[in-house]
Design an enzyme around this catalytic site. Structure first.
Site, PDB file in Angstrom:
ATOM      1  N   ARG A  61       7.814  95.918  35.563  1.00 12.43           N
ATOM      2  CA  ARG A  61       6.542  95.180  35.498  1.00 12.43           C
ATOM      3  C   ARG A  61       5.874  95.043  36.856  1.00 12.43           C
ATOM      4  O   ARG A  61       4.661  94.830  36.932  1.00 12.43           O
ATOM      5  CB  ARG A  61       6.743  93.830  34.806  1.00 12.43           C
ATOM      6  CG  ARG A  61       6.983  93.967  33.310  1.00 12.43           C
ATOM      7  CD  ARG A  61       7.137  92.615  32.661  1.00 12.43           C
ATOM      8  NE  ARG A  61       8.168  91.828  33.284  1.00 12.43           N
ATOM      9  CZ  ARG A  61       9.471  91.944  33.021  1.00 12.43           C
ATOM     10  NH1 ARG A  61       9.878  92.805  32.117  1.00 12.43           N
ATOM     11  NH2 ARG A  61      10.359  91.197  33.641  1.00 12.43           N
TER      12      ARG A  61
ATOM     13  N   GLU B 132      23.555  88.203  38.610  1.00 10.94           N
ATOM     14  CA  GLU B 132      24.299  87.036  38.120  1.00 10.94           C
ATOM     15  C   GLU B 132      25.740  87.453  37.774  1.00 10.94           C
ATOM     16  O   GLU B 132      26.700  86.798  38.136  1.00 10.94           O
ATOM     17  CB  GLU B 132      23.585  86.488  36.889  1.00 10.94           C
ATOM     18  CG  GLU B 132      23.981  85.069  36.561  1.00 10.94           C
ATOM     19  CD  GLU B 132      23.239  84.582  35.327  1.00 10.94           C
ATOM     20  OE1 GLU B 132      22.289  85.249  34.884  1.00 10.94           O
ATOM     21  OE2 GLU B 132      23.655  83.533  34.810  1.00 10.94           O
TER      22      GLU B 132
HETATM   23  P1  AMP Z   1      15.427  87.717  40.383  1.00  2.89           P
HETATM   24  O1  AMP Z   1      16.127  88.811  41.135  1.00  2.89           O
HETATM   25  O2  AMP Z   1      16.354  86.762  39.731  1.00  2.89           O
HETATM   26  O3  AMP Z   1      14.389  87.008  41.248  1.00  2.89           O
HETATM   27  O4  AMP Z   1      14.673  88.399  39.171  1.00  2.89           O
HETATM   28  C1  AMP Z   1      13.496  89.043  39.384  1.00  2.89           C
HETATM   29  C2  AMP Z   1      13.258  90.188  38.441  1.00  2.89           C
HETATM   30  O5  AMP Z   1      13.713  89.946  37.110  1.00  2.89           O
HETATM   31  C3  AMP Z   1      11.776  90.419  38.357  1.00  2.89           C
HETATM   32  O6  AMP Z   1      11.557  91.794  38.545  1.00  2.89           O
HETATM   33  C4  AMP Z   1      11.357  89.930  36.991  1.00  2.89           C
HETATM   34  O7  AMP Z   1      10.537  90.884  36.375  1.00  2.89           O
HETATM   35  C5  AMP Z   1      12.646  89.720  36.208  1.00  2.89           C
HETATM   36  N1  AMP Z   1      12.808  88.343  35.701  1.00  2.89           N
HETATM   37  C6  AMP Z   1      13.746  87.445  36.093  1.00  2.89           C
HETATM   38  N2  AMP Z   1      13.677  86.308  35.402  1.00  2.89           N
HETATM   39  C7  AMP Z   1      12.632  86.456  34.555  1.00  2.89           C
HETATM   40  C8  AMP Z   1      12.034  85.606  33.556  1.00  2.89           C
HETATM   41  N3  AMP Z   1      12.482  84.371  33.296  1.00  2.89           N
HETATM   42  N4  AMP Z   1      10.985  86.083  32.874  1.00  2.89           N
HETATM   43  C9  AMP Z   1      10.519  87.327  33.114  1.00  2.89           C
HETATM   44  N5  AMP Z   1      11.040  88.172  34.013  1.00  2.89           N
HETATM   45  C10 AMP Z   1      12.095  87.752  34.732  1.00  2.89           C
END
Ligand code: AMP
Length: 176
Positions: free
Chosen positions: A64, A101
């Site tokens: 995205r 995670e």
């Molecule tokens: P993070 O590494 O945890 O910051 O996750 C970021 C990536 O995961 C981004 O590229 C987002 O598109 C996706 N992502 C993580 N959590 C969500 C969420 N609650 N809703 C939509 N996309 C998410």
């Protein structure tokens, strides 16, 4: 930042409970993308922040991130660079391993994508734990680029992502 506009944008983001797995509230941005006014407003708000930052390249991560990253790059008049999961890019790559995670993942960028001292803007849709953004920022630096700013449509502040990104400038249009 005009908070009225960003509050309006929130009406076009849909919460999908327990997607893609139990316990996650997925922020579905497709209603915002399909509406010409909210798509335009989002891009304009992004560009207002970054237009005077002398950005050379916009870097985004699949999938995205590519949507806003490429439109913002076009509007700012700079290049767009995709970061992808391991094995997807066809040419020689530089890679970085980062923690998820559960387990690990690897992100890659083309070896010749960034010139030394390029001013780079990183764009993605959602900043959640910050792990992905941190990995992409390190990847850009590994290639010799300077991370000028990171821009997100949505920041999930309750996951405290800025903890991992203390040394970077972050712009989030919408916060939860
Ligand atoms: P993070 O590494 O945890 O910051 O996750 C970021 C990536 O995961 C981004 O590229 C987002 O598109 C996706 N992502 C993580 N959590 C969500 C969420 N609650 N809703 C939509 N996309 C998410």
């Amino acid at each position: 930042m005009n908070s009225k506009f960003t509050e309006d944008l929130k009406n076009y983001i849909r919460d999908i409970v327990d997607f893609p797995k139990k316990g996650i509230i997925f922020k579905d941005i497709t209603p915002l993308l399909k509406n010409p006014k909210t798509l335009n407003l989002t891009v304009e708000l992004f560009c207002e922040h970054f237009k005077n930052k002398k950005i050379d390249k916009v870097v985004s991560m699949e999938a995205r991130g590519f949507i806003f990253g490429s439109i913002v790059a076009y509007k700012l008049g700079c290049g767009f660079i995709p970061v992808r999961k391991k094995g997807k890019l066809p040419y020689k790559t530089v890679s970085i391993e980062y923690k998820l995670e559960y387990g690990k993942d690897i992100l890659e960028i083309h070896k010749d994508a960034i010139e030394k001292d390029d001013n780079v803007l990183i764009v993605d849709d959602v900043l959640a734990t910050g792990g992905t953004a941190e990995a992409v920022a390190k990847l850009v630096e590994k290639c010799g680029g300077k991370v000028v700013c990171l821009g997100f449509l949505i920041e999930l502040t309750y996951l405290n992502p800025k903890q991992k990104l203390k040394s970077y400038n972050i712009v989030s249009l919408i916060k939860y």
